[in-house]
Design a protein around this motif. Sequence first.
Motif, short mmCIF file in Angstrom:
data_model
loop_
_atom_site.label_atom_id
_atom_site.label_comp_id
_atom_site.label_asym_id
_atom_site.label_seq_id
_atom_site.Cartn_x
_atom_site.Cartn_y
_atom_site.Cartn_z
N SER A 1 39.34 41.99 51.82
CA SER A 1 38.41 41.25 52.67
C SER A 1 36.99 41.79 52.60
CB SER A 1 38.89 41.25 54.12
OG SER A 1 38.96 42.56 54.64
N ILE A 2 36.82 43.10 52.47
CA ILE A 2 35.47 43.67 52.43
C ILE A 2 34.76 43.24 51.13
CG2 ILE A 2 34.10 45.78 52.38
CD1 ILE A 2 35.26 45.16 55.12
N GLY A 3 35.46 43.38 50.01
CA GLY A 3 34.86 42.96 48.75
C GLY A 3 34.57 41.47 48.71
N VAL A 4 35.48 40.66 49.24
CA VAL A 4 35.29 39.21 49.27
C VAL A 4 34.05 38.85 50.07
CG1 VAL A 4 36.23 37.07 50.22
CG2 VAL A 4 37.69 38.56 48.85
N GLU A 5 33.92 39.41 51.25
CA GLU A 5 32.80 39.01 52.11
C GLU A 5 31.48 39.62 51.66
OE1 GLU A 5 33.63 38.62 56.27
OE2 GLU A 5 35.75 38.21 55.87
N TYR B 1 42.80 34.87 55.27
CA TYR B 1 43.32 35.78 54.25
C TYR B 1 44.84 35.77 54.21
CZ TYR B 1 38.63 37.70 53.97
OH TYR B 1 37.28 37.83 53.78
N GLU B 2 45.37 35.86 53.02
CA GLU B 2 46.77 36.19 52.82
C GLU B 2 46.88 37.71 52.90
OE1 GLU B 2 50.01 36.09 49.14
OE2 GLU B 2 48.14 34.93 48.99
N HIS B 3 47.76 38.24 53.75
CA HIS B 3 47.84 39.69 53.89
C HIS B 3 49.21 40.11 54.40
CE1 HIS B 3 47.51 39.79 58.36
NE2 HIS B 3 46.81 38.68 58.19
N ASP B 4 49.46 41.42 54.28
CA ASP B 4 50.72 42.00 54.75
C ASP B 4 50.49 42.93 55.93
OD1 ASP B 4 49.44 44.11 53.56
OD2 ASP B 4 51.02 44.59 52.13
N GLY B 5 49.38 42.74 56.62
CA GLY B 5 48.99 43.62 57.72
C GLY B 5 47.90 44.58 57.34
N LEU C 1 38.57 32.02 48.41
CA LEU C 1 37.36 32.09 49.23
C LEU C 1 36.09 32.03 48.38
CD1 LEU C 1 38.69 34.65 51.83
CD2 LEU C 1 38.17 32.24 52.22
N GLY C 2 36.23 31.63 47.12
CA GLY C 2 35.07 31.26 46.32
C GLY C 2 34.39 32.38 45.56
N VAL C 3 35.05 33.55 45.43
CA VAL C 3 34.45 34.65 44.67
C VAL C 3 35.45 35.16 43.63
CG1 VAL C 3 32.73 35.34 46.38
CG2 VAL C 3 35.07 36.23 46.57
N PRO C 4 35.85 34.30 42.70
CA PRO C 4 36.85 34.71 41.70
C PRO C 4 36.35 35.81 40.77
CG PRO C 4 35.90 32.58 41.11
CD PRO C 4 35.42 32.90 42.50
N GLY C 5 35.06 36.11 40.80
CA GLY C 5 34.52 37.18 39.98
C GLY C 5 34.78 38.57 40.53
N LEU D 1 33.26 27.16 43.22
CA LEU D 1 32.72 26.12 44.09
C LEU D 1 33.09 26.34 45.55
CD1 LEU D 1 31.29 23.37 44.44
CD2 LEU D 1 33.45 22.27 43.78
N SER D 2 34.20 27.01 45.82
CA SER D 2 34.71 27.11 47.18
C SER D 2 33.72 27.77 48.14
CB SER D 2 36.03 27.87 47.20
OG SER D 2 37.02 27.21 46.47
N ALA D 3 32.98 28.76 47.65
CA ALA D 3 32.06 29.48 48.53
C ALA D 3 30.90 28.62 49.00
CB ALA D 3 31.52 30.72 47.81
N ALA D 4 30.62 27.52 48.32
CA ALA D 4 29.49 26.66 48.68
C ALA D 4 29.87 25.55 49.63
CB ALA D 4 28.88 26.06 47.41
#
Length: 435
Positions: A291-295, A255-259, A325-329, A161-164
């Motif tokens: 981030s690339i796969g998510v977006e 995003y949660e990230h380490d740099g 970010l709404g793409v758990p798949g 639902l988050s992506a909508a």
Amino acid sequence: MSRPESSPAPRPVGRPAGGPAGGQGGPRPVTVVGIGADGWAGLPEPSRAALRAADVVIGGGARQLDLLPEEVRARRVPWPTPLRPAVPALLAAHADRSVAVLASGDPMFHGIGRALAEVLGPDRLRVLPHPSSVAYACARLGWPQEDTETVTLVGRPLDTLSAALHDGRRLIVLSAGAATPAEVAALLRARGYGPSRLRVLEQLGHPDRERVLHGTADDWPHPPGDPLNLVAVECARAPGAPRLGAVPGLPDEAYEHDGQLTKRHVRAATLAALAPAPGELLWDVGGGSGSIGVEWMRVHRTCRAITVERDPVRAERIARNAAALGVPGLRVVTAAAPDGLAGLDAPDAVFVGGGLTAPGLLDACWAALRPGGRLVANTVTLESEALLAERYRRHGGELVRLAVAHAVPVGGFTGWRQAMPVTQWSVTKAGAEEQ
């Protein structure tokens, strides 16, 4: 409303009643009858006639099968659980008999019709739809259906639902059961959409049991009610909550990230070069923060992505980012490339964000890429840049350098701070001869 199957599909063209598919003596067609909460009384005569003529009626347990009157003399068979794996065997067991399948509402809208079409082929289906629960809900609410987005949580993670979530949007959420409305409210609060207005519509179309519950996500007061429900959401973003747009280039803070993150402006340029389209599959090699796969997946609900990341800590972080970010798949493969690429479905696009100098990596990605697919690789090192220049000479495409500078305080003034320039190679694979 709760449904047995969750993915949308176009409605196949059904054959006339009683007409065998596949020619004289071919397999019998299966009739799929949509039924609502109003049961037998709400069915048109062609649907009633199909059920009367059936030898076997398969339905979603007592909730559906008990809606049929005694004049339907067919053997009544409930779908087993889990449903989807059982479809081929159950249909095969009754292949020599006249079979009708009961489905909630419109069978081809987030319904069992998709699974049946995939197993039998559309030519063996005769579909008699009923108004969907979404059609009923939009009618009750006065919402134009074409301007209302539908999100199903039947067989899908809640984070879908988050992506909508966008301020001012209207959503219809198909519930997985009685607990879904409270879960939706909790997710909205967690994502900064607590002020959103919610209405839960239960037993839509039932002459006596239809009910509407009201509230907001911030103060949802209702205990679990009828499992046959959907949730209407009028999205309202809370003051100060982050605004996430619908195009690539989300804020880095999302995003949660380490740099290890492809930064916002370079990310937007990278997604533009990858050019995602509905239904396509991306390999994100050296996922970092994902981030690339998510977006890529946020572009369209049917876009798919596989991220390959060798660091297990980062792999877990990618999964968390995808859910938030709404793409758990998003599929995360924890392995080093190129070995971790073996056995994956052939991609329509590949992004290489790390590990370019690993022996055989680019060759493996190029060999796996479908003809017409796109490969994009980014680097900040001279060694990898030389490698990309050589591939540019061999395969063509486009070689660019992306430079971004940010304004920062310099004493009492403002100056530019240059980020490390990124060299990007992008290329489209024209055909098998380029492998």
